[in-house]
Write an enzyme that holds these catalytic residues in place. Sequence first.
Site, short mmCIF file in Angstrom:
data_model
loop_
_atom_site.label_atom_id
_atom_site.label_comp_id
_atom_site.label_asym_id
_atom_site.label_seq_id
_atom_site.Cartn_x
_atom_site.Cartn_y
_atom_site.Cartn_z
N CYS B 5 94.03 12.47 -41.43
CA CYS B 5 94.51 11.16 -41.05
C CYS B 5 93.42 10.13 -41.27
CB CYS B 5 94.94 11.14 -39.59
SG CYS B 5 93.62 11.59 -38.48
N CYS B 224 105.25 21.24 -51.23
CA CYS B 224 105.06 22.55 -50.59
C CYS B 224 106.30 22.91 -49.77
CB CYS B 224 103.85 22.50 -49.68
SG CYS B 224 103.68 23.96 -48.65
N ASP B 333 113.16 34.42 -36.86
CA ASP B 333 111.79 33.91 -36.91
C ASP B 333 111.59 33.17 -38.23
OD1 ASP B 333 109.29 33.29 -36.07
OD2 ASP B 333 108.53 35.33 -35.95
N ASP B 334 110.44 32.49 -38.33
CA ASP B 334 110.24 31.63 -39.51
C ASP B 334 109.75 32.39 -40.74
OD1 ASP B 334 107.48 31.99 -38.84
OD2 ASP B 334 107.68 30.33 -37.45
N CYS B 370 99.01 31.78 -51.04
CA CYS B 370 98.92 30.37 -51.42
C CYS B 370 97.57 30.20 -52.11
CB CYS B 370 98.99 29.47 -50.19
SG CYS B 370 98.77 27.73 -50.62
N CYS B 421 106.99 23.44 -54.64
CA CYS B 421 106.07 24.54 -54.87
C CYS B 421 106.57 25.67 -53.99
CB CYS B 421 104.64 24.20 -54.50
SG CYS B 421 103.55 25.64 -54.64
N CYS B 424 104.42 30.91 -52.82
CA CYS B 424 104.33 32.06 -51.93
C CYS B 424 105.62 32.89 -51.94
CB CYS B 424 103.96 31.61 -50.51
SG CYS B 424 104.93 30.25 -49.88
#
Lengths: 490, 436
Positions: B5, B224, B333-334, B370, B421, B424
């Site tokens: 930031c 991404c 789950d992710d 990645c 992208c 992965c």
Amino acid sequence: MKILTIGNGSREHSIVESLAISNIEPVIFNIGSLINPGILELCEKSGGKVVRSDPNDPKKVVEIAESISPDFAIIGPEEPQFHGVPDALLDAGIATVGATANCSMIERSKAWMRRLMFKYKIVGRLRFKSFTSVEEAIAYINAYAESIVLKPARQSGGKGVRVISDLQEYLKKEKRAVKEKHAKYLIEKHMKPYSDIDDKILIEEKVSGTEYTLQCFSDGHSVIPTPLVQDNKPAFDGDLGPETGGMGCCSYRDTLPFITKEEVDDSLKIIKQSVDAIQKETDEKYKGIIAGQMMLTSLWGPTLIEFYSRFGDPEGVNVLPIMKTDFVEVCEAIISEKLNKIKIEFEDQATVVKAIAPRGYPDYRDLAKGHPISVDLKLLEKYGVRPYYGSIDVVNGSWITGGSRSIELFAKRDTIEEANEATERCIPAAKLLDGHQLFHRSDIGSKERLLVEADKANLAREIYLYRKEHNLIGRKVDWIPLRGKIEYKG
Amino acid sequence: MAGQCGIFSFSDDWEVARFLYYSLLSLQHRGAETAGIVTSDEESIYVYSKKGRVDDVFRDEEQIKTLKGWYGAGQVDLDHKSKLPFSNGEISVCFSGRVFDYDGEKIDKYDDVQLISEEITKEYKKCDAIGCLNNVTEKINGIYSIIAVTKSGDMLIARDSYGVQPLCLGSLKFNFGVVSNESATLDVIGADFTTDIERGENRIINRYTVDKYVKRENCNSAFCSFEYVYYARLDSIINGISIYECRRKIGCELAKQDDIDADVVIGVPETALPFGMGYSEETGIPAHLGFVRTGIHVRSAIKPTQTERLIGVQLKLNPIRTPVRGKKVILIDDSVVRGTTMRNIVYTLRLRGAREVHVRIGSPRIVSPCIYSDLVPVKDELIAADLTDEEITEVINADSFSYLSLEGLERSIGLSRDKLCAGCFTGEYPISWNGE
């Protein structure tokens, strides 16, 4: 017919141009602190001339006016009004378009304006407090003021306004420090040169929403609107940077794409009621231009942020070039109080005006000052874009920048996007000959920007319409421990 | 990757360090290994960075007070070797990404930050800020997100032509310009979103101007996709796309791939909760909360060691008994990186009496690391690169197991694969070593 114009910016350039194209073919004179090249050319072509003098000095202006003996005078900027130039001209028997010193209190004193709105219960008013001492102001800030706007109580070239939203408890310390520093700066430095009003600073509740300006002609009886214009105050693209006098505006026919007809009507109502109130308070007729700088807020819908007792700059440059009615005729109707007898019409077009300024504007004016500037008129002609010169001085035949916006480019097209594109193509036409850089805002009038504004407008509209329906408009209810319920009715 | 930031105030009466601190807090999920802030008042550059979470690194109030000035930048990183912002006294740089070649020369990992800093410093002496940034970024073959501040009052911002990492600009009207990877930062410090920094954009902010120069290689975006599945905050808008809406749609897409007669849908907190809601919305199977967390929120998947990850998971996930006991559970789950986390969760659900556990993953199979960051580990640590779905089902002891399809992910994000992208998930990267 002879007409005297006062002021030397882009706004006055467009005033002089509108007079020059009149069927009456008047001879036009101008008094300004700089010799504006555009005004110079038009005045000389009409058989008149430009006099370099202090436009804020009533004695000097009357002296020059008496030597010219014009049929009427028209005042461009606000400062000559605050200094009583229109009053002096009227006393000398010269008819004048432009608010008198008393009427221009609506712009000069922001505290007077707010009190007036409360006294006459005009809708769209914001809660405020005015202060004369640093101690009182700081005590108030520390006790109550959260999201606020800190303003000098007197109009001072649009400078000194600070907007600080303070909703995050965890950032309070830093925000409070800046509020205190700014309040101190306003009272001790900024307001020093002004002794013509009692209040020093104003603390207003902060509202948010999309902003727009409604400029009107007033003859003391009728208030006639011109197309709605949106100005952009932050200096740089993406609403970044410090506050300026305005970096560019757009308009679309008689409204803006994101403001409804009802909202325009409500805004006009606010201005009309205010003119009536001014006349009651001052016992004088408001003869000239009055503009409401408005915001569409969730609190009120159309809300009054500030009044101008003249055309906005750049906003005036959006509306005057598309006015179909003869401007001399309009001025005469204002003077003879017969605005209701004429029909004031505008072209059905979108307009974009973009200001170009030397790097250094607005906060480092010494850097922006003193650069030779040239304008490629052929490029402008190619795209049908017109230049309105601002802070440029003709010195020994060369054009030299002053510290402010040098030039405003005007384009009219069917859509705002097209007008924006035309002005963007012409940006390279202005060049500084010593290598110093110019800047402008490329995003004004772009599709993305308009979408952002439309989104802001919709958000405010959804809420204020709901509040209106539930009889909550302008109301704020709070509960304070040990004191109970408190209702602010504005 | 990292969280970055920057704040530039247009008047020198602001102290921005605390704003940067809260900006970094809003980006904590993007990396909890190191944190650092740089500020300047045009007299000096003040830097402080250390290993640890933002609130640990800046626990001492005095530390924030030493960071003086009205403009600055900050970075949180998931690489514990990172020492950002990198400063040489004149210029300080926050850098995230990977430079493969610079001006034709191969650059080793960890050398890129220093190189970019030196090059910016060198060019900055020769030309103005925007020219400097143009000259440096032109020579980079790689992906990058750069926020730098100079002692002489410039803030430099750059995003690569593929736009792999997000970067957006906001405004605290008349006061600040704010830049961050995520729009949520703007909400946290009370700024308004203005625009995304474009792909291939170089931007300068100083007191006199906000200059922008866009020179984009002839390429598609390669946003991404991991940002959408896992990395970014739910309340952020990334490249114009709402993360919350995207994750809800992922849940719907998972449901469309299934036909299971289950009793309850449970998302694993925090990331997978909206997946569960989307799945429930699509199927009508009720969604329930299944777990309660102990201690602070830790993103277990991006902790560097196996032990830390397991501790993270076990503390994070104590199952609630009633939604599980005797139920046929769809557990979402992710991602599954190494499989350890998931095996542990299924085990605890069975302990609490779940009748069936059907595991669904809100992202496609992760088969490749990645190459731009440490966000996804190398191949031999990836369970999906080694085992089939049936084998994974056995390893984690589930009744069934499946991933979101790549097409489902594309539909959820609303962008086709050629604009993302998905390295992965596919092993294909938009940009790698020169010539490879």
